[in-house]
Design a protein around this motif. Structure first.
Motif, PDB file in Angstrom:
ATOM      1  N   MET A 242       0.827  -1.204   0.000  1.00 29.35           N
ATOM      2  CA  MET A 242       0.000   0.000   0.000  1.00 29.35           C
ATOM      3  C   MET A 242       0.860   1.253   0.000  1.00 29.35           C
ATOM      4  N   ILE A 243       1.917   1.266   0.829  1.00 33.98           N
ATOM      5  CA  ILE A 243       2.815   2.424   0.921  1.00 33.98           C
ATOM      6  C   ILE A 243       3.509   2.670  -0.419  1.00 33.98           C
ATOM      7  N   ALA A 244       4.003   1.604  -1.034  1.00 34.96           N
ATOM      8  CA  ALA A 244       4.690   1.747  -2.327  1.00 34.96           C
ATOM      9  C   ALA A 244       3.727   2.252  -3.403  1.00 34.96           C
ATOM     10  N   ASP A 245       2.470   1.799  -3.358  1.00 33.00           N
ATOM     11  CA  ASP A 245       1.495   2.192  -4.377  1.00 33.00           C
ATOM     12  C   ASP A 245       1.109   3.664  -4.296  1.00 33.00           C
ATOM     13  N   PHE A 246       1.289   4.298  -3.139  1.00 29.58           N
ATOM     14  CA  PHE A 246       0.992   5.723  -3.031  1.00 29.58           C
ATOM     15  C   PHE A 246       1.850   6.551  -3.983  1.00 29.58           C
ATOM     16  N   LEU A 247       3.020   6.028  -4.339  1.00 30.29           N
ATOM     17  CA  LEU A 247       3.942   6.748  -5.225  1.00 30.29           C
ATOM     18  C   LEU A 247       3.863   6.252  -6.666  1.00 30.29           C
ATOM     19  N   ARG A 248       2.902   5.369  -6.951  1.00 33.97           N
ATOM     20  CA  ARG A 248       2.767   4.816  -8.302  1.00 33.97           C
ATOM     21  C   ARG A 248       1.451   5.257  -8.932  1.00 33.97           C
ATOM     22  N   GLU A 249       1.528   5.500 -10.225  1.00 33.51           N
ATOM     23  CA  GLU A 249       0.293   5.841 -10.943  1.00 33.51           C
ATOM     24  C   GLU A 249      -0.501   4.587 -11.251  1.00 33.51           C
ATOM     25  N   ASN A 250       0.191   3.528 -11.679  1.00 32.65           N
ATOM     26  CA  ASN A 250      -0.463   2.255 -11.978  1.00 32.65           C
ATOM     27  C   ASN A 250      -0.276   1.294 -10.806  1.00 32.65           C
ATOM     28  N   LYS A 251      -1.341   1.087 -10.065  1.00 31.71           N
ATOM     29  CA  LYS A 251      -1.279   0.236  -8.872  1.00 31.71           C
ATOM     30  C   LYS A 251      -1.763  -1.168  -9.249  1.00 31.71           C
ATOM     31  N   THR A 252      -0.844  -1.987  -9.702  1.00 33.54           N
ATOM     32  CA  THR A 252      -1.206  -3.338 -10.121  1.00 33.54           C
ATOM     33  C   THR A 252      -0.581  -4.362  -9.194  1.00 33.54           C
ATOM     34  N   ILE A 253      -1.187  -5.534  -9.163  1.00 34.59           N
ATOM     35  CA  ILE A 253      -0.651  -6.659  -8.391  1.00 34.59           C
ATOM     36  C   ILE A 253      -0.850  -7.915  -9.225  1.00 34.59           C
ATOM     37  N   SER A 254       0.140  -8.768  -9.285  1.00 34.11           N
ATOM     38  CA  SER A 254       0.051  -9.987 -10.092  1.00 34.11           C
ATOM     39  C   SER A 254      -0.998 -10.935  -9.508  1.00 34.11           C
ATOM     40  N   PHE A 255      -1.453 -11.869 -10.325  1.00 37.18           N
ATOM     41  CA  PHE A 255      -2.436 -12.857  -9.872  1.00 37.18           C
ATOM     42  C   PHE A 255      -1.879 -13.643  -8.684  1.00 37.18           C
ATOM     43  N   ALA A 256      -0.602 -14.070  -8.789  1.00 38.51           N
ATOM     44  CA  ALA A 256       0.021 -14.829  -7.699  1.00 38.51           C
ATOM     45  C   ALA A 256       0.141 -13.974  -6.436  1.00 38.51           C
ATOM     46  N   GLY A 257       0.520 -12.698  -6.625  1.00 42.81           N
ATOM     47  CA  GLY A 257       0.632 -11.797  -5.483  1.00 42.81           C
ATOM     48  C   GLY A 257      -0.709 -11.572  -4.804  1.00 42.81           C
ATOM     49  N   CYS A 258      -1.751 -11.463  -5.599  1.00 41.87           N
ATOM     50  CA  CYS A 258      -3.100 -11.276  -5.072  1.00 41.87           C
ATOM     51  C   CYS A 258      -3.533 -12.494  -4.264  1.00 41.87           C
ATOM     52  N   MET A 259      -3.314 -13.677  -4.818  1.00 45.60           N
ATOM     53  CA  MET A 259      -3.687 -14.905  -4.104  1.00 45.60           C
ATOM     54  C   MET A 259      -2.872 -15.053  -2.812  1.00 45.60           C
ATOM     55  N   SER A 260      -1.606 -14.613  -2.855  1.00 42.16           N
ATOM     56  CA  SER A 260      -0.763 -14.682  -1.655  1.00 42.16           C
ATOM     57  C   SER A 260      -1.298 -13.778  -0.558  1.00 42.16           C
ATOM     58  N   GLN A 261      -1.741 -12.565  -0.934  1.00 45.52           N
ATOM     59  CA  GLN A 261      -2.306 -11.654   0.059  1.00 45.52           C
ATOM     60  C   GLN A 261      -3.549 -12.252   0.705  1.00 45.52           C
ATOM     61  N   ILE A 262      -4.408 -12.870  -0.097  1.00 49.65           N
ATOM     62  CA  ILE A 262      -5.615 -13.489   0.441  1.00 49.65           C
ATOM     63  C   ILE A 262      -5.251 -14.634   1.381  1.00 49.65           C
ATOM     64  N   PHE A 263      -4.324 -15.487   0.941  1.00 45.26           N
ATOM     65  CA  PHE A 263      -3.927 -16.636   1.755  1.00 45.26           C
ATOM     66  C   PHE A 263      -3.366 -16.189   3.102  1.00 45.26           C
ATOM     67  N   PHE A 264      -2.405 -15.263   3.065  1.00 45.52           N
ATOM     68  CA  PHE A 264      -1.744 -14.866   4.314  1.00 45.52           C
ATOM     69  C   PHE A 264      -2.657 -14.035   5.211  1.00 45.52           C
ATOM     70  N   SER A 265      -3.569 -13.260   4.627  1.00 42.54           N
ATOM     71  CA  SER A 265      -4.486 -12.492   5.468  1.00 42.54           C
ATOM     72  C   SER A 265      -5.379 -13.418   6.285  1.00 42.54           C
ATOM     73  N   HIS A 266      -5.820 -14.533   5.679  1.00 44.10           N
ATOM     74  CA  HIS A 266      -6.666 -15.482   6.416  1.00 44.10           C
ATOM     75  C   HIS A 266      -5.832 -16.381   7.324  1.00 44.10           C
ATOM     76  N   PHE A 267      -4.627 -16.709   6.897  1.00 43.63           N
ATOM     77  CA  PHE A 267      -3.706 -17.481   7.744  1.00 43.63           C
ATOM     78  C   PHE A 267      -3.443 -16.710   9.042  1.00 43.63           C
ATOM     79  N   ILE A 268      -3.071 -15.436   8.885  1.00 42.22           N
ATOM     80  CA  ILE A 268      -2.735 -14.606  10.049  1.00 42.22           C
ATOM     81  C   ILE A 268      -3.954 -14.369  10.929  1.00 42.22           C
TER      82      ILE A 268
END
Length: 312
Positions: A81-107
């Motif tokens: 989120m912090i890095a995206d504040f300085l980016r115009e195109n805020k994209t996340i890869s499919f694998a990165g997206c799935m990783s965020q979902i997995f770890f958010s529920h794991f944690i």
């Protein structure tokens, strides 16, 4: 579902928290500062507990685990989120997206169980003090933590194995600063209503079960405190108040985000920020400012550091 195993969407676009460049810079500075405080605060707690022999007890062992999980909770989404504040195109890869979902529920599952274990630890200490050293042995404490990690992992797997197989073929915009599971499911090229209900039930079972166990533990604790002398009751109540505050701060946003979805975009974003940034930030403050032993440990560490510095 059969045709959805090979996703056409290779990345998602995160819309973030705002569109104004001035607002983005302001948020960048605010959240970068908060994240550094989170990492520093939780690292200090873990360091104190590991190095100070006075804190080598089950309660502080679980607190060290909670601090580690809190730091991990914030690190799952906040740096991106912090890095995206300085980016115009805020994209996340499919694998990165799935990783965020997995770890958010794991944690989330892991932290819920750790909070239950901490409540159980206080229950044994206050309601069965003569049996405390036997019940909360090092061996049992280790197994309780292993159980917490197992529950978190199983819960996360039950979510991700379904989501990763969904057919994503566009649109690919997520109106948040991270891959929030309900928002990602909305992008699937299928009627996802029943699936969302099923996933919410899955989250609800974990959250409500842990919440009921916490409620039972603290009810017994408070009843016991009311029957004890004022001196012992005051110390026990102070410790439990800190625990209960942390429980409310953690479970409140979780219930509204996953168990009782509001479907209000700005509210969902606020709760997600509160859950991933402010909860890990407030936990160290609550446990250090309200805990006499932690404050004494900080004084001992500071005194040791000053003596070491003076000798050199």
């Amino acid at each position: 579902m059969d045709g959805g195993n090979q996703s056409i969407v290779s990345e998602f676009v995160l819309l973030g928290l705002g569109h104004s460049w001035d607002l983005q810079l302001l948020l960048f500075m605010i959240f970068l500062t908060l994240y550094l405080v989170i990492v520093t605060g939780n690292t200090v707690i873990m360091t104190l507990i590991i190095t100070d022999p006075h804190l080598h007890s089950p309660m502080y062992f679980f607190l060290a685990n909670l601090s580690f999980v809190d730091m991990w909770l914030s690190s799952n989404t906040t740096p991106k989120m912090i890095a995206d504040f300085l980016r115009e195109n805020k994209t996340i890869s499919f694998a990165g997206c799935m990783s965020q979902i997995f770890f958010s529920h794991f944690i989330a599952g892991l932290e819920m169980v750790i909070l239950v274990i901490m409540a159980y630890d206080r229950y044994v200490a206050i309601c069965k003090p003569l049996h405390y050293s036997t019940v909360m042995s090092l061996h049992r404490c280790m197994w309780l933590v292993v159980a917490a990690w197992t529950v978190g992992f199983v819960h996360a797997m039950s979510q991700i194995v379904v989501i990763v197989k969904l057919p994503f073929c566009g649109p690919r915009k997520i109106d948040s600063f991270f891959c929030d599971r309900p928002l990602v499911i909305n992008l699937a090229c299928m009627d996802s209503h029943k699936l969302k209900v099923l996933m919410n039930v899955d989250c609800g079972v974990v959250a409500i079960t842990c919440f009921i166990l916490l409620l039972i533990s603290y009810t017994y604790i408070l009843l016991t405190i009311c029957q004890n002398s004022k001196t012992g009751a005051s110390k026990a109540l102070s410790t439990c108040t800190a625990h209960i505050t942390v429980v409310v701060l953690f479970f409140g946003p979780c219930i509204f985000i996953y168990v009782w979805p509001l479907n209000i975009t700005w509210m969902d974003k606020f709760l997600a920020v509160f859950y991933s940034v402010f909860t890990p930030l407030l936990n160290p403050a609550i446990y250090t400012l309200r805990n006499k032993e932690m404050k004494n440990a900080i004084k001992r560490f500071r005194s040791y550091y000053m003596d070491f510095k003076g000798n050199n």
